[in-house]
Design a protein around this motif. Structure first.
Motif, PDB file in Angstrom:
ATOM      1  N   GLY A  96      65.896   2.082 -38.985  1.00 55.98           N
ATOM      2  CA  GLY A  96      67.274   1.996 -39.475  1.00 55.98           C
ATOM      3  C   GLY A  96      67.746   3.313 -40.091  1.00 55.98           C
ATOM      4  O   GLY A  96      68.888   3.730 -39.893  1.00 55.98           O
ATOM      5  N   ALA A  97      66.855   3.974 -40.827  1.00 52.66           N
ATOM      6  CA  ALA A  97      67.211   5.269 -41.418  1.00 52.66           C
ATOM      7  C   ALA A  97      67.447   6.316 -40.339  1.00 52.66           C
ATOM      8  O   ALA A  97      68.393   7.124 -40.423  1.00 52.66           O
ATOM      9  N   LEU A  98      66.613   6.324 -39.306  1.00 55.47           N
ATOM     10  CA  LEU A  98      66.806   7.267 -38.203  1.00 55.47           C
ATOM     11  C   LEU A  98      68.106   6.983 -37.454  1.00 55.47           C
ATOM     12  O   LEU A  98      68.793   7.917 -37.008  1.00 55.47           O
ATOM     13  N   SER A  99      68.451   5.707 -37.318  1.00 53.58           N
ATOM     14  CA  SER A  99      69.711   5.348 -36.651  1.00 53.58           C
ATOM     15  C   SER A  99      70.911   5.875 -37.428  1.00 53.58           C
ATOM     16  O   SER A  99      71.876   6.382 -36.839  1.00 53.58           O
ATOM     17  N   LEU A 100      70.852   5.784 -38.756  1.00 60.27           N
ATOM     18  CA  LEU A 100      71.945   6.317 -39.581  1.00 60.27           C
ATOM     19  C   LEU A 100      72.007   7.839 -39.487  1.00 60.27           C
ATOM     20  O   LEU A 100      73.096   8.425 -39.488  1.00 60.27           O
ATOM     21  N   CYS A 101      70.856   8.482 -39.403  1.00 55.72           N
ATOM     22  CA  CYS A 101      70.846   9.942 -39.265  1.00 55.72           C
ATOM     23  C   CYS A 101      71.478  10.369 -37.938  1.00 55.72           C
ATOM     24  O   CYS A 101      72.164  11.397 -37.871  1.00 55.72           O
ATOM     25  N   ASP A 102      71.245   9.592 -36.873  1.00 53.85           N
ATOM     26  CA  ASP A 102      71.865   9.898 -35.584  1.00 53.85           C
ATOM     27  C   ASP A 102      73.369   9.604 -35.602  1.00 53.85           C
ATOM     28  O   ASP A 102      74.128  10.239 -34.869  1.00 53.85           O
ATOM     29  N   GLN A 103      73.768   8.649 -36.420  1.00 48.94           N
ATOM     30  CA  GLN A 103      75.176   8.259 -36.456  1.00 48.94           C
ATOM     31  C   GLN A 103      76.039   9.312 -37.150  1.00 48.94           C
ATOM     32  O   GLN A 103      77.167   9.571 -36.741  1.00 48.94           O
ATOM     33  N   TYR A 104      75.502   9.903 -38.206  1.00 44.34           N
ATOM     34  CA  TYR A 104      76.259  10.893 -38.972  1.00 44.34           C
ATOM     35  C   TYR A 104      75.675  12.280 -38.698  1.00 44.34           C
ATOM     36  O   TYR A 104      74.553  12.568 -39.096  1.00 44.34           O
ATOM     37  N   LYS A 105      76.443  13.112 -38.039  1.00 47.08           N
ATOM     38  CA  LYS A 105      75.978  14.439 -37.643  1.00 47.08           C
ATOM     39  C   LYS A 105      76.395  15.488 -38.672  1.00 47.08           C
ATOM     40  O   LYS A 105      77.426  16.155 -38.544  1.00 47.08           O
ATOM     41  N   ILE A 106      75.615  15.605 -39.729  1.00 51.28           N
ATOM     42  CA  ILE A 106      75.803  16.666 -40.719  1.00 51.28           C
ATOM     43  C   ILE A 106      74.433  17.281 -41.006  1.00 51.28           C
ATOM     44  O   ILE A 106      73.395  16.666 -40.711  1.00 51.28           O
ATOM     45  N   PRO A 107      74.372  18.474 -41.580  1.00 52.75           N
ATOM     46  CA  PRO A 107      73.073  19.135 -41.771  1.00 52.75           C
ATOM     47  C   PRO A 107      72.057  18.328 -42.565  1.00 52.75           C
ATOM     48  O   PRO A 107      70.873  18.340 -42.244  1.00 52.75           O
ATOM     49  N   VAL A 108      72.492  17.616 -43.608  1.00 51.36           N
ATOM     50  CA  VAL A 108      71.520  16.888 -44.426  1.00 51.36           C
ATOM     51  C   VAL A 108      70.857  15.769 -43.630  1.00 51.36           C
ATOM     52  O   VAL A 108      69.660  15.502 -43.788  1.00 51.36           O
ATOM     53  N   THR A 109      71.597  15.102 -42.740  1.00 46.76           N
ATOM     54  CA  THR A 109      70.990  14.051 -41.917  1.00 46.76           C
ATOM     55  C   THR A 109      70.033  14.643 -40.886  1.00 46.76           C
ATOM     56  O   THR A 109      69.019  14.033 -40.558  1.00 46.76           O
ATOM     57  N   SER A 110      70.342  15.841 -40.395  1.00 50.17           N
ATOM     58  CA  SER A 110      69.419  16.501 -39.465  1.00 50.17           C
ATOM     59  C   SER A 110      68.101  16.848 -40.151  1.00 50.17           C
ATOM     60  O   SER A 110      67.032  16.722 -39.557  1.00 50.17           O
ATOM     61  N   VAL A 111      68.200  17.269 -41.424  1.00 46.50           N
ATOM     62  CA  VAL A 111      66.987  17.593 -42.178  1.00 46.50           C
ATOM     63  C   VAL A 111      66.161  16.332 -42.432  1.00 46.50           C
ATOM     64  O   VAL A 111      64.937  16.313 -42.224  1.00 46.50           O
TER      65      VAL A 111
END
Length: 300
Positions: A96-111
């Motif tokens: 679920g956390a990885l899905s949210l990181c893919d949903q929001y494309k900003i540098p902090v989610t990429s990290v």
């Protein structure tokens, strides 16, 4: 950001032309009339070095505006994006956390995604997670800094071009002096070459000073943003480890109650200890008095 850098460069260049048409007018009439303003005299004296300076002025002006828009905290970190990811990590819901990181494309989610992706088959390897965070941080945060570093490039090249114009002008002045000597028309030509040399130096400084000031300002601001991104990554690791050890199941509150109970017991025991210690001192004083009396009797 929806607009590409090339399109943004074109729009800002067009805006620059609209806001500062006198610069283009000065270029057009420099050969026909003697300029009177500072900018007109500089344009007339630069010669072939005018075009590199125009490119650097437009490029520096564009980069200053672009970095002012791009280097913002909200462009890198958003609390309403980080909070649900942390909640999923706390619940040990890594997909679920990885899905949210893919949903929001900003540098902090990429990290964060770089660290979470190192969790395989429910195996929690802190070293691998931290290594993934470090690698993804280097990739995600190096791209924005490229455009900041371009300001430093322009600020460093502009004085070099100005110095090249200075050297060229001085060479021309000495050539006139060698061929025609001093006096008359030759002196006027030599003074013109020296003047052109100094104008190119001034043009280089005019371009370099604002771009370098902007570079150091944006560099400092970017450094603070990077520190906050790394802080979020550290909080994610702490939350993950604590959740894996069951640290969010009310154990903290029970531990605090036990601590306060132990603290109260130690206070009561301390009072009893002080009473016992006082009694021992009184007994020692009584024994001392008895021995002193016996010694005096023996002397008599």
């Amino acid at each position: 950001m929806k607009f590409g850098f090339t399109r943004l460069l074109f729009v800002l260049a067009l805006t620059f032309i609209v806001l500062y048409p006198e610069m283009l007018v000065s270029v057009a009439v420099a050969q026909d009339a003697a300029p009177t303003t500072f900018g007109g005299k500089m344009v007339a004296a630069l010669g072939i070095f005018l075009y590199p300076f125009i490119i650097m002025v437009v490029g520096g002006f564009t980069l200053i505006i672009y970095n002012g828009i791009a280097v913002r905290k909200k462009a890198f970190i958003k609390d309403d994006v980080v909070a649900p990811i942390m909640q999923e990590v706390q619940n040990l819901n890594i997909p679920g956390a990885l899905s949210l990181c893919d949903q929001y494309k900003i540098p902090v989610t990429s990290v964060l995604k770089g660290g979470l992706s190192r969790i395989q088959d429910d195996e929690l390897d802190i070293e691998q997670i931290e290594k993934g965070l470090e690698e993804s941080s280097g990739i995600a945060l190096s791209k924005p800094f490229t455009w900041i570093n371009m300001l430093n490039t322009i600020g460093s090249i502009a004085p070099m071009i100005g110095l090249l114009g200075t050297v060229t002008g001085m060479i021309g002045a000495f050539n006139v002096l060698t061929e025609s000597g001093m006096g008359g028309e030759s002196s006027q030509k030599m003074a013109g070459n020296i003047g052109s040399a100094l104008w190119t130096t001034a043009a280089g400084l005019v371009v370099a000073i604002p771009t370098l000031i902007a570079y150091f300002l944006y560099k400092t601001k970017f450094g603070n943003i990077v520190a906050e991104v790394n802080q979020v990554a550290g909080e994610m690791v702490f939350t993950l480890v604590r959740a894996a050890r069951g640290g969010f199941d009310g154990e903290e509150a029970e531990g605090e109650e036990e601590y306060y109970e132990e603290y109260e017991m130690s206070q009561s025991e301390r009072g009893k200890f002080e009473e016992a210690y006082t009694m021992i001192l009184d007994l020692e004083f009584e024994l001392y008095d008895k021995k002193d009396i016996e010694r005096k009797i023996q002397k008599i």
